[in-house]
Design a protein around this motif. Structure first.
Motif, PDB file in Angstrom:
ATOM      1  N   GLU A  60       6.960   9.187   6.545  1.00 42.37           N
ATOM      2  CA  GLU A  60       5.914   8.732   7.467  1.00 42.37           C
ATOM      3  C   GLU A  60       4.536   8.937   6.851  1.00 42.37           C
ATOM      4  OE1 GLU A  60       5.434   9.061  12.176  1.00 42.37           O
ATOM      5  OE2 GLU A  60       5.095  10.979  11.152  1.00 42.37           O
ATOM      6  N   GLU A  61       4.348  10.048   6.162  1.00 41.57           N
ATOM      7  CA  GLU A  61       3.063  10.303   5.510  1.00 41.57           C
ATOM      8  C   GLU A  61       2.772   9.272   4.422  1.00 41.57           C
ATOM      9  OE1 GLU A  61       2.920  14.273   4.091  1.00 41.57           O
ATOM     10  OE2 GLU A  61       3.280  15.185   6.064  1.00 41.57           O
ATOM     11  N   TYR A  62       3.818   8.888   3.695  1.00 39.34           N
ATOM     12  CA  TYR A  62       3.646   7.906   2.617  1.00 39.34           C
ATOM     13  C   TYR A  62       3.732   6.466   3.115  1.00 39.34           C
ATOM     14  CZ  TYR A  62       3.691  11.381  -1.122  1.00 39.34           C
ATOM     15  OH  TYR A  62       3.358  12.412  -1.967  1.00 39.34           O
ATOM     16  N   LYS A  63       3.982   6.306   4.417  1.00 36.51           N
ATOM     17  CA  LYS A  63       4.057   4.984   5.041  1.00 36.51           C
ATOM     18  C   LYS A  63       5.155   4.120   4.417  1.00 36.51           C
ATOM     19  CE  LYS A  63      -0.875   5.079   6.184  1.00 36.51           C
ATOM     20  NZ  LYS A  63      -2.200   4.412   6.042  1.00 36.51           N
ATOM     21  N   VAL A  64       6.236   4.752   4.046  1.00 38.65           N
ATOM     22  CA  VAL A  64       7.370   4.024   3.487  1.00 38.65           C
ATOM     23  C   VAL A  64       8.553   4.170   4.425  1.00 38.65           C
ATOM     24  CG1 VAL A  64       8.059   6.007   2.074  1.00 38.65           C
ATOM     25  CG2 VAL A  64       8.874   3.740   1.484  1.00 38.65           C
TER      26      VAL A  64
ATOM     27  N   PHE B 160       9.520  12.052  -3.106  1.00 38.16           N
ATOM     28  CA  PHE B 160       8.887  10.770  -2.799  1.00 38.16           C
ATOM     29  C   PHE B 160       7.664  10.513  -3.677  1.00 38.16           C
ATOM     30  CE2 PHE B 160      11.467  10.764   1.064  1.00 38.16           C
ATOM     31  CZ  PHE B 160      11.758   9.406   1.198  1.00 38.16           C
ATOM     32  N   SER B 161       6.877  11.537  -3.936  1.00 36.68           N
ATOM     33  CA  SER B 161       5.681  11.333  -4.771  1.00 36.68           C
ATOM     34  C   SER B 161       6.077  10.973  -6.193  1.00 36.68           C
ATOM     35  CB  SER B 161       4.802  12.584  -4.760  1.00 36.68           C
ATOM     36  OG  SER B 161       5.459  13.685  -5.387  1.00 36.68           O
TER      37      SER B 161
ATOM     38  N   ASN C  18      18.598  18.893   8.667  1.00 35.41           N
ATOM     39  CA  ASN C  18      17.260  19.452   8.444  1.00 35.41           C
ATOM     40  C   ASN C  18      16.571  18.744   7.271  1.00 35.41           C
ATOM     41  OD1 ASN C  18      17.710  21.296  10.494  1.00 35.41           O
ATOM     42  ND2 ASN C  18      18.412  22.924   9.116  1.00 35.41           N
ATOM     43  N   LEU C  19      17.338  18.459   6.250  1.00 39.70           N
ATOM     44  CA  LEU C  19      16.786  17.719   5.109  1.00 39.70           C
ATOM     45  C   LEU C  19      16.325  16.337   5.541  1.00 39.70           C
ATOM     46  CD1 LEU C  19      16.402  17.695   1.944  1.00 39.70           C
ATOM     47  CD2 LEU C  19      18.605  16.516   1.870  1.00 39.70           C
ATOM     48  N   ALA C  20      17.118  15.688   6.386  1.00 42.17           N
ATOM     49  CA  ALA C  20      16.752  14.358   6.876  1.00 42.17           C
ATOM     50  C   ALA C  20      15.461  14.408   7.688  1.00 42.17           C
ATOM     51  CB  ALA C  20      17.890  13.787   7.715  1.00 42.17           C
ATOM     52  N   GLN C  21      15.307  15.455   8.510  1.00 42.00           N
ATOM     53  CA  GLN C  21      14.058  15.617   9.273  1.00 42.00           C
ATOM     54  C   GLN C  21      12.861  15.708   8.328  1.00 42.00           C
ATOM     55  OE1 GLN C  21      12.962  15.952  12.409  1.00 42.00           O
ATOM     56  NE2 GLN C  21      14.763  16.182  13.724  1.00 42.00           N
ATOM     57  N   ALA C  22      13.004  16.483   7.250  1.00 38.43           N
ATOM     58  CA  ALA C  22      11.921  16.615   6.279  1.00 38.43           C
ATOM     59  C   ALA C  22      11.632  15.289   5.597  1.00 38.43           C
ATOM     60  CB  ALA C  22      12.288  17.687   5.244  1.00 38.43           C
ATOM     61  N   ALA C  23      12.693  14.549   5.266  1.00 38.19           N
ATOM     62  CA  ALA C  23      12.508  13.249   4.610  1.00 38.19           C
ATOM     63  C   ALA C  23      11.762  12.281   5.523  1.00 38.19           C
ATOM     64  CB  ALA C  23      13.873  12.667   4.218  1.00 38.19           C
ATOM     65  N   PHE C  24      12.103  12.266   6.806  1.00 39.60           N
ATOM     66  CA  PHE C  24      11.410  11.399   7.758  1.00 39.60           C
ATOM     67  C   PHE C  24       9.917  11.738   7.820  1.00 39.60           C
ATOM     68  CE2 PHE C  24      15.463  10.375  10.255  1.00 39.60           C
ATOM     69  CZ  PHE C  24      15.431   9.031   9.915  1.00 39.60           C
ATOM     70  N   LYS C  25       9.584  13.025   7.844  1.00 39.37           N
ATOM     71  CA  LYS C  25       8.176  13.433   7.929  1.00 39.37           C
ATOM     72  C   LYS C  25       7.393  12.995   6.702  1.00 39.37           C
ATOM     73  CE  LYS C  25       9.132  17.531  10.771  1.00 39.37           C
ATOM     74  NZ  LYS C  25       9.168  19.015  10.812  1.00 39.37           N
ATOM     75  N   VAL C  26       7.987  13.213   5.525  1.00 39.47           N
ATOM     76  CA  VAL C  26       7.297  12.838   4.289  1.00 39.47           C
ATOM     77  C   VAL C  26       7.171  11.323   4.186  1.00 39.47           C
ATOM     78  CG1 VAL C  26       7.438  12.872   1.782  1.00 39.47           C
ATOM     79  CG2 VAL C  26       8.012  14.918   3.083  1.00 39.47           C
TER      80      VAL C  26
ATOM     81  N   GLY D 153       0.795  -1.219   0.000  1.00 41.38           N
ATOM     82  CA  GLY D 153       0.000   0.000   0.000  1.00 41.38           C
ATOM     83  C   GLY D 153       0.826   1.266   0.000  1.00 41.38           C
ATOM     84  N   VAL D 154       2.123   1.144  -0.322  1.00 39.57           N
ATOM     85  CA  VAL D 154       3.009   2.298  -0.318  1.00 39.57           C
ATOM     86  C   VAL D 154       2.943   3.058  -1.630  1.00 39.57           C
ATOM     87  CG1 VAL D 154       5.468   2.955  -0.260  1.00 39.57           C
ATOM     88  CG2 VAL D 154       4.566   1.299   1.387  1.00 39.57           C
ATOM     89  N   ALA D 155       2.714   2.332  -2.742  1.00 37.72           N
ATOM     90  CA  ALA D 155       2.746   2.945  -4.074  1.00 37.72           C
ATOM     91  C   ALA D 155       1.529   2.498  -4.880  1.00 37.72           C
ATOM     92  CB  ALA D 155       4.034   2.552  -4.805  1.00 37.72           C
ATOM     93  N   PRO D 156       1.130   3.313  -5.867  1.00 41.45           N
ATOM     94  CA  PRO D 156       0.014   2.936  -6.754  1.00 41.45           C
ATOM     95  C   PRO D 156       0.511   1.966  -7.835  1.00 41.45           C
ATOM     96  CG  PRO D 156       0.858   5.075  -7.398  1.00 41.45           C
ATOM     97  CD  PRO D 156       1.629   4.675  -6.181  1.00 41.45           C
ATOM     98  N   THR D 157      -0.433   1.445  -8.619  1.00 41.88           N
ATOM     99  CA  THR D 157      -0.070   0.480  -9.665  1.00 41.88           C
ATOM    100  C   THR D 157       0.828   1.104 -10.729  1.00 41.88           C
ATOM    101  OG1 THR D 157      -2.090   0.998 -10.896  1.00 41.88           O
ATOM    102  CG2 THR D 157      -2.164  -0.864  -9.362  1.00 41.88           C
ATOM    103  N   SER D 158       0.824   2.421 -10.842  1.00 37.77           N
ATOM    104  CA  SER D 158       1.640   3.075 -11.870  1.00 37.77           C
ATOM    105  C   SER D 158       3.127   2.842 -11.661  1.00 37.77           C
ATOM    106  CB  SER D 158       1.352   4.582 -11.900  1.00 37.77           C
ATOM    107  OG  SER D 158       1.639   5.185 -10.655  1.00 37.77           O
TER     108      SER D 158
END
Length: 555
Positions: free
Chosen positions: A455-459, A544-545, A445-453, A244-249
């Motif tokens: 978590e949102e994408y559940k990856v 990530f998107s 700071n970049l790593a903090q942002a990556a962790f937040k994103v 459930g992390v990524a779509p079929t695309s």
């Protein structure tokens, strides 16, 4: 109807199933995850928006039965003659019928001992006045071999290659007395150089992998290497979809990334095959001439002759050809033989014969588009043409490239730290991205942002803080404080081979101000060459998107 996650059809008619327990409305044992069923053959495939239904035939108690199996994904990994590929109507493009051969699988410990003691090697091209063949040593210690012999049907047929005849051919090729030849299998096959039009079809539900997607001449190991790379590329994408992390695309990027590599490797394997054939051609045994003669007999005047006479003519012409290898011709005192030997030496000295090592292609292949974010200033290079010559692997961190290797030491508070490769930082048992940064404030700071994103994408995402050599010796409390509350990180330090060895960031052709995001298949998804500034959360959300395929859905 039985339902599972993934259905693999592999060669030898053994389908494999992956997924949870599935009940069956048929009179069969229910399917379980990781199960292999022997003797099943795919006979039809139907797709809907929700699933793929494969009908497989099998024999039970003398009766031919069928079984319908539903899956989210069907993978055709069923070899060069893929039935899955044929059923879904995918064509192959390239060069057909480069050469017909008979493959003879046999055992002989006598031969293995002789080669180990006198001529150790793996691949032997053997040409003499009686027979021609290529001997592949699968295991010298156990004495396992495969012999490839040119095959010219219909003048020749499999009866001309019985086990007893093959034993005699082996003795003629080897030139040694062998008392223990055991012929296991004899099979004809045709060498092609083709790539499937599509690797993915049916709403991203059906994929071709390995020889089902591309078939090469066996010159350079490209078939196995390219097939393994296919599976490596596809595995994390399927797992991302099922989790459930990524779509079929995301599955469509499998073809986007892998097909150009297959096309390139096909051309390179053909070049390598033809380079190998330069040796017999120089000796007066040009395979193209032999194939042309065969075509004339099949389609020219020879077609009207009785089959026995056709065979006699073909055997006679080939016998004359092999006579070019006689000592009478092939010696330094014969002008023709001397000239041929001189040309042969030149081929070997210039490295223009068969090449067995292609580090630039095996390790340095790069995906130019797909599940990645190209550099903003990245000009996509024109497709490189294969040269057929060895090229060294040059590590780099361009998006789509394989993560470079460097030895690093894991920092800990214990006396002995573990030394590993940067490639070992990528998880091998789960879908996890890896962000490599230097110990700089902006990078944290970049790593903090990556962790937040993430978590949102559940990856799952892990951060690696890579310290320059000889700067620290123990775990740095600063990383814990700067990355809190996130805990999935690791501190490592460079281990240089010598004082003048390149640093990690120099090896990557970057500076320590940059950052590298690595996919679960060890290929680079994205990098930043410059200091991390601005809205880092939005930047990482786009990254990530894009990589996971959500941006393609919205575009």
């Amino acid at each position: 109807m039985e339902k599972i996650h993934i259905l693999y059809f592999t060669n030898w008619l053994y389908p494999r199933f992956s997924g949870p327990y599935a009940s069956s409305s048929l009179d069969h044992e229910p399917l379980r995850g990781g199960e292999i069923l022997m003797g099943y053959e795919c006979v039809s495939i139907d797709t809907t928006d929700e699933c793929v239904t494969a009908t497989a035939s099998f024999s039970k108690e003398g009766k031919l039965l069928t079984r319908k199996i539903q899956s989210k994904i069907l993978i055709g990994a069923d070899g060069a003659g893929s039935m899955v590929r044929k059923l879904v109507g995918i064509d192959l493009k390239g060069e057909k019928d480069l050469q017909k051969l008979v493959s003879v699988h046999f055992w002989s410990k006598d031969l293995g001992r002789y080669l180990l003691n006198e001529r150790p090697g793996m691949l032997f091209f053997i040409f003499n006045t009686e027979v021609i063949g290529v001997l592949v040593a699968h295991d010298l210690t156990q004495g396992e071999f495969v012999l490839q012999i040119p095959f010219y049907p219909p003048q020749q047929n499999l009866e001309d290659f019985s086990a007893e005849i093959c034993k005699k051919l082996i003795l003629k090729l080897v030139g040694q007395e062998l008392s223990d030849i055991d012929v296991i299998d004899i099979k004809p096959w045709v060498m092609h150089a083709e790539v499937a039009d599509r690797f993915v079809c049916g709403n991203n539900q059906i994929m071709l992998c390995g020889d089902a997607a591309h078939r090469f001449p066996p010159a350079g190991g490209f078939g196995m290497n390219t097939g393994i790379q296919d599976a490596h590329n596809l595995a994390w994408k399927i797992a991302s979809l099922l989790n459930g992390v990524a779509p079929t695309s995301i599955l469509a990027t499998y073809e986007t990334e892998r097909k150009p590599i297959a096309v390139f490797n096909t051309a390179l394997s053909v070049q390598n095959f033809r380079a190998a054939m330069a040796v017999p051609a120089t000796l007066g045994l040009d395979p193209t001439v032999a194939n042309s003669v065969h075509q004339v007999i099949n389609k020219g005047f020879g077609y009207i002759l009785p089959s026995g006479m056709q065979k006699a003519i073909l055997d006679g012409i080939f016998s004359i050809g092999r006579s070019q290898l006689s000592e009478f011709i092939l010696n330094e005192n014969n002008p023709l033989g001397s000239s041929r030997l001189a040309k042969l030496r030149h081929i070997f000295e210039e490295g223009k014969s068969l090449q067995l090592q292609f580090p630039a292609e095996d390790l340095g292949f790069r995906y130019l588009e797909g599940a990645l974010v190209p550099d903003g200033d990245d000009v996509v290079p024109a497709p490189e043409l294969p040269t057929g010559r060895r090229r060294d692997y040059v590590p780099c961190a361009d998006p789509g490239s394989r993560l470079p290797h460097m030895n690093v030491k894991v920092l800990s508070n214990f006396p002995s730290e573990e030394t590993i490769s940067t490639l070992d930082l990528v998880s091998e048992n789960k879908v996890e991205f890896l962000l490599i940064i230097a110990p700089m404030e902006e990078s944290y700071n970049l790593a903090q942002a990556a962790f937040k994103v993430a978590e949102e994408y559940k990856v799952s995402t892990k951060v690696c803080i890579l310290w320059p050599a000889d700067t620290v010796t123990r775990v740095q409390p600063g990383s814990k404080a700067k990355l809190a509350p996130w805990k999935n990180y690791i501190d490592v330090i460079e281990v240089k081979r010598s004082l003048d060895s390149s640093s990690w960031w120099s090896t990557c052709q970057m500076t320590e101000q940059g950052a590298i995001l690595v996919r679960p298949d060890e290929h680079i998804a994205w990098r930043s060459k410059s200091r991390a500034v601005g809205d880092l959360y939005s930047k990482m959300k786009i990254v990530f998107s894009t990589v996971l395929g959500f941006e393609s859905m919205n575009s």
